[in-house]
Design a protein around this motif. Structure first.
Motif, PDB file in Angstrom:
ATOM      1  N   UNK A 113      49.282  59.752  33.079  1.00 47.99           N
ATOM      2  CA  UNK A 113      48.384  59.849  32.466  1.00 47.99           C
ATOM      3  C   UNK A 113      48.868  61.290  32.814  1.00 47.99           C
ATOM      4  N   UNK A 114      48.619  62.477  31.338  1.00 50.92           N
ATOM      5  CA  UNK A 114      49.141  63.064  31.868  1.00 50.92           C
ATOM      6  C   UNK A 114      48.060  64.995  31.042  1.00 50.92           C
ATOM      7  N   UNK A 115      48.565  65.379  31.949  1.00 50.54           N
ATOM      8  CA  UNK A 115      47.281  66.705  30.524  1.00 50.54           C
ATOM      9  C   UNK A 115      48.100  67.048  29.694  1.00 50.54           C
ATOM     10  N   UNK A 117      49.483  69.021  28.233  1.00 52.33           N
ATOM     11  CA  UNK A 117      50.500  70.336  28.220  1.00 52.33           C
ATOM     12  C   UNK A 117      51.455  69.407  28.902  1.00 52.33           C
ATOM     13  N   UNK A 118      51.244  68.090  29.182  1.00 53.48           N
ATOM     14  CA  UNK A 118      52.572  67.284  29.492  1.00 53.48           C
ATOM     15  C   UNK A 118      53.137  66.985  31.213  1.00 53.48           C
ATOM     16  N   UNK A 119      51.929  67.782  32.063  1.00 59.52           N
ATOM     17  CA  UNK A 119      52.111  67.287  33.409  1.00 59.52           C
ATOM     18  C   UNK A 119      51.196  66.143  33.994  1.00 59.52           C
ATOM     19  N   UNK A 120      52.008  65.280  35.276  1.00 56.40           N
ATOM     20  CA  UNK A 120      51.441  63.854  35.285  1.00 56.40           C
ATOM     21  C   UNK A 120      51.017  64.248  36.361  1.00 56.40           C
ATOM     22  N   UNK A 121      49.465  63.698  36.479  1.00 61.22           N
ATOM     23  CA  UNK A 121      48.371  63.907  37.520  1.00 61.22           C
ATOM     24  C   UNK A 121      47.707  62.448  38.236  1.00 61.22           C
ATOM     25  N   UNK A 122      48.226  61.861  37.405  1.00 62.46           N
ATOM     26  CA  UNK A 122      48.304  60.041  38.320  1.00 62.46           C
ATOM     27  C   UNK A 122      48.818  58.961  37.271  1.00 62.46           C
ATOM     28  N   UNK A 150      36.936  64.307  32.695  1.00 60.13           N
ATOM     29  CA  UNK A 150      36.176  65.002  32.850  1.00 60.13           C
ATOM     30  C   UNK A 150      35.702  65.862  33.301  1.00 60.13           C
ATOM     31  N   UNK A 151      35.184  65.059  34.847  1.00 63.92           N
ATOM     32  CA  UNK A 151      33.877  65.550  35.591  1.00 63.92           C
ATOM     33  C   UNK A 151      34.647  66.549  36.304  1.00 63.92           C
ATOM     34  N   UNK A 152      36.584  66.688  37.027  1.00 59.94           N
ATOM     35  CA  UNK A 152      36.570  67.129  38.047  1.00 59.94           C
ATOM     36  C   UNK A 152      38.517  67.609  37.394  1.00 59.94           C
ATOM     37  N   UNK A 153      38.118  68.265  36.286  1.00 64.50           N
ATOM     38  CA  UNK A 153      39.399  68.586  35.393  1.00 64.50           C
ATOM     39  C   UNK A 153      40.542  70.290  36.652  1.00 64.50           C
ATOM     40  N   UNK A 154      39.804  70.689  36.949  1.00 64.23           N
ATOM     41  CA  UNK A 154      39.800  71.958  37.422  1.00 64.23           C
ATOM     42  C   UNK A 154      40.907  71.185  38.495  1.00 64.23           C
TER      43      UNK A 154
END
Length: 671
Positions: A113-115, A117-122, A150-154
């Motif tokens: 799963x990526x932001x 802008x294609x940065x991976x987060x999980x 949605x809830x912890x985007x930052x």
């Protein structure tokens, strides 16, 4: 222009992507347009990476991607991008490194799963549709990731930034040293040796992979040190693989890996790269031992390669699937009753050597393997005849699917292996097949002479990876060694120029995996890490070293040395994952060159060289009296090519001219 809300894979070059063209998922291929869509919609990306022969990729596709309900959730919450890891190894390596950095075990399918802008987060690998195997169901995963976004985007964005920085530091880092450590090969070989399974070969435990980069390190260290224990570990590993179910005893060729510790039950997909590297290793083993089992397995594997993997035009397809009729291994497995029916009275004799095994957890029919310790009967005419009967009976079964895309780097590995064993066993037809595949690949270049990475029918995927050029340089050199055709060297030089133009690191610390005009990547990586094949960096060092030795080009030698120094420094802390670099740096430290000159109509010296395959050596074959320039030798030596003889050079020095073939044979005898 926005992409349509539909599945967009039908026109892709990858057979794997086209396997998913009818999914209800709104798949996109990786592209600048797909990435722009994620940013425009401000949605996270669901990235799914796999390949056509991947069993668990098929399972996840059938369970989830073909399901309307699951697809509806994916389409509502994510921009869904599908990648063929064989077509885009640069993308796969970036996100696999990201998964590993989170502490997860890698594998395929890769689900990240990526932001936007294609940065991976999980991420993870295979997720079942419903919770099982101790893993959550895929819809649960999708909804949990959505809630977190949605809830912890930052928080997720900060995590993605940190993970991206970590991956960049690991995969795109600068040099850590400016010297090649001559003890690095010995240290790594000792470490690998400690991990060897003393009964079955390979690394201890399960699953068991051929691990060609590790086997190359052991072989190279034996050649360097004379330590026969390292050589014997490679020979044991080869013999046990070639007895086990991982080897196809009926049709030839090796499966990708064994699920157990005994090489018994494989995942049945057959990959081109595994079999190319098997041929290379078998060639070295046969040259060193003259063990006829290795010679027979070379012939069987080449037979499979030419029979089942060639596409129209002469290139080689990427893989054969593990599954047929929806069942893994069905094409390759046997019931005892089938063998008895086909072989009749001779089945008793056959099954006294061969066994059928169905260990705990294996749900298919039994797997054919060799149980006997004495392998002499296996190569006898009686057993060849029995296997041919089984082969013809098996030919009536429904075959596994084939991934027909032709990858330049995997074909380069195969061309070099095929030409090498063609020299070794005096099979000009194999060398001709290697040359045909070579013409197929270079004939697919664009108008600027740049190679594609992937070729399928009339489709081409540009630009190539640096590994494509490196593998094709090595293929060029091996074909030159087999044929003495100078055009191969001219082409190799052109490929080296392309490496310099499109892939070099301007700081002088090596080369990148992707071309400088690749516009769709999160970061540019070096390609230092081995997978089932040596890394791109390792292949580049080997290719430039061999080309410099062959041509005497000091500028090429300097570039190879600089790349080896920088890469050796980067590999110092990660040697087990970068064994290919350690191997290639050892070649750069101690390159060998052999020039043979035979009398017209004679191959006395050339035959000695052909029979003594050695990965350290580059060979030039000449005929006395030919109007050609004398090749450049180290130390300023100018060989007298007007009369028969041989010149063997190591590093910066050469032995006195060798005047008799028997003397050359003695000089080439391995430790």
């Amino acid at each position: 222009m926005p992409l349509s809300a539909a599945n967009l894979l039908s026109e892709e070059t990858s057979p794997y992507l086209r396997q998913h063209k009818d999914n209800p998922v709104h798949w996109r291929a990786w592209s600048t347009e797909a990435l722009a869509e994620a940013q425009a919609l401000d949605r996270p990306i669901l990235l799914s990476v796999g390949y056509a022969a991947c069993h668990w990729c098929h399972v996840m596709a059938h369970e989830s991607f073909e399901d309307d309900g699951v697809a509806a959730v994916m389409n509502r919450l994510f921009v869904n991008i599908k990648v063929d890891r064989e077509e885009r190894p640069d993308i796969d390596q970036i996100y696999m490194a990201a998964l590993n950095a989170t502490g997860e075990q890698g594998g395929w399918p890769l689900t990240m799963f990526l932001t936007p802008d294609a940065k991976p987060f999980w991420g993870g690998t295979y997720f079942p549709k419903l919770p099982r195997y101790g893993r959550p169901g895929f819809v649960q995963v999708l909804e949990s990731v959505h809630r977190a976004w949605r809830d912890k985007r930052g928080e997720l964005a900060r995590s993605a930034d940190a993970l991206t920085d970590h991956v960049s530091a690991r995969l795109a880092g600068g040099p850590a040293s400016t010297t090649i450590d001559p003890t690095q090969l010995a240290t790594l070989a000792a470490g690998v040796q400690d991990m060897i399974d003393r009964q079955r070969g390979g690394l201890r435990g399960a699953p068991k992979f051929p691990n060609a980069p590790f086997m190359r390190v052991l072989w190279q260290y034996w050649l360097t040190s004379g330590n026969r224990e390292h050589r014997d570990s490679v020979l044991l590993s080869l013999r046990e693989m070639l007895k086990g179910g991982i080897y196809d005893h009926v049709g030839g060729g090796l499966s990708r890996y064994s699920t157990d510790a005994d090489w018994l039950v494989p995942h049945f997909e057959k990959m081109l790269y595994d079999n190319a590297q098997l041929l290379q290793s078998l060639g070295w083993a046969y040259a060193a031992t003259k063990d006829e089992l290795f010679g027979v397995r070379i012939k069987e594997t080449v037979g499979w390669l030419l029979r089942e993997m060639r596409v129209d035009g002469g290139g080689f397809a990427s893989s054969l699937d593990a599954d047929s009729e929806g069942e893994e291994g069905l094409f390759y497995t046997w019931d005892r009753s089938e063998i008895e029916s086909i072989l009749g009275e001779s089945s008793t004799r056959f099954l006294s050597i061969y066994g059928l095994a169905a260990p705990d957890g294996w749900e298919g029919k039994p797997v054919l393997h060799i149980e006997a310790d004495d392998l002499t009967p296996v190569i006898s005419a009686e057993f060849v005849s029995a296997r041919q009967k089984l082969f013809h009976a098996r030919a009536g079964r429904i075959r596994p699917g084939r991934d027909d895309k032709v990858l330049a780097d995997w074909n380069g590995l195969t061309i070099a292996a095929l030409a090498g064993v063609g020299r070794l066993l005096d099979r000009p037809d194999w060398i001709a097949a290697a040359a045909a595949a070579y013409r197929f690949v270079i004939g697919s270049s664009d108008d600027a002479g740049r190679l594609p990475h992937s070729i399928l029918d009339d489709r081409r995927l540009y630009p190539a990876m640096s590994s494509d050029y490196a593998a094709m340089i090595n293929a060029s050199i091996t074909l030159f060694e087999a044929t003495s055709e100078a055009s191969y060297i001219a082409t190799a030089r052109n490929f080296a120029d392309k490496l310099e133009t499109w892939y070099t690191d301007q700081s002088g610390h090596g080369y990148y995996l992707s071309a400088s005009d690749s516009a769709d990547l999160l970061m540019r990586i070096r390609g230092d890490v081995d997978e089932a094949v040596p890394s791109a960096t390792a292949q580049i060092i080997e290719a430039l070293t061999r080309l410099a030795v062959l041509t005497g080009d000091l500028d090429l030698q300097s570039k190879a040395w600089a790349a080896a120094e920088a890469a050796s420094g980067r590999a110092a802390q990660l040697a087990y994952g970068q064994a290919g670099i350690v191997y290639a740096a050892a070649l750069a430290l101690d390159p060998w060159k052999l020039v043979t000159v035979d009398a017209p109509g004679s191959r006395a010296f050339a035959c000695v060289a052909d029979a003594a395959s050695d990965p350290r050596r580059v060979d030039i074959r000449l005929t006395a009296g030919d109007k050609t320039s004398a090749p450049a030798l180290p130390g300023g030596i100018v060989p007298d090519i007007a009369r028969p003889g041989a010149w063997l050079c190591r590093g910066n020095g050469c032995l006195p001219v060798i005047t008799e073939p028997a003397e050359l044979r003695s000089a080439l005898i391995q430790p």
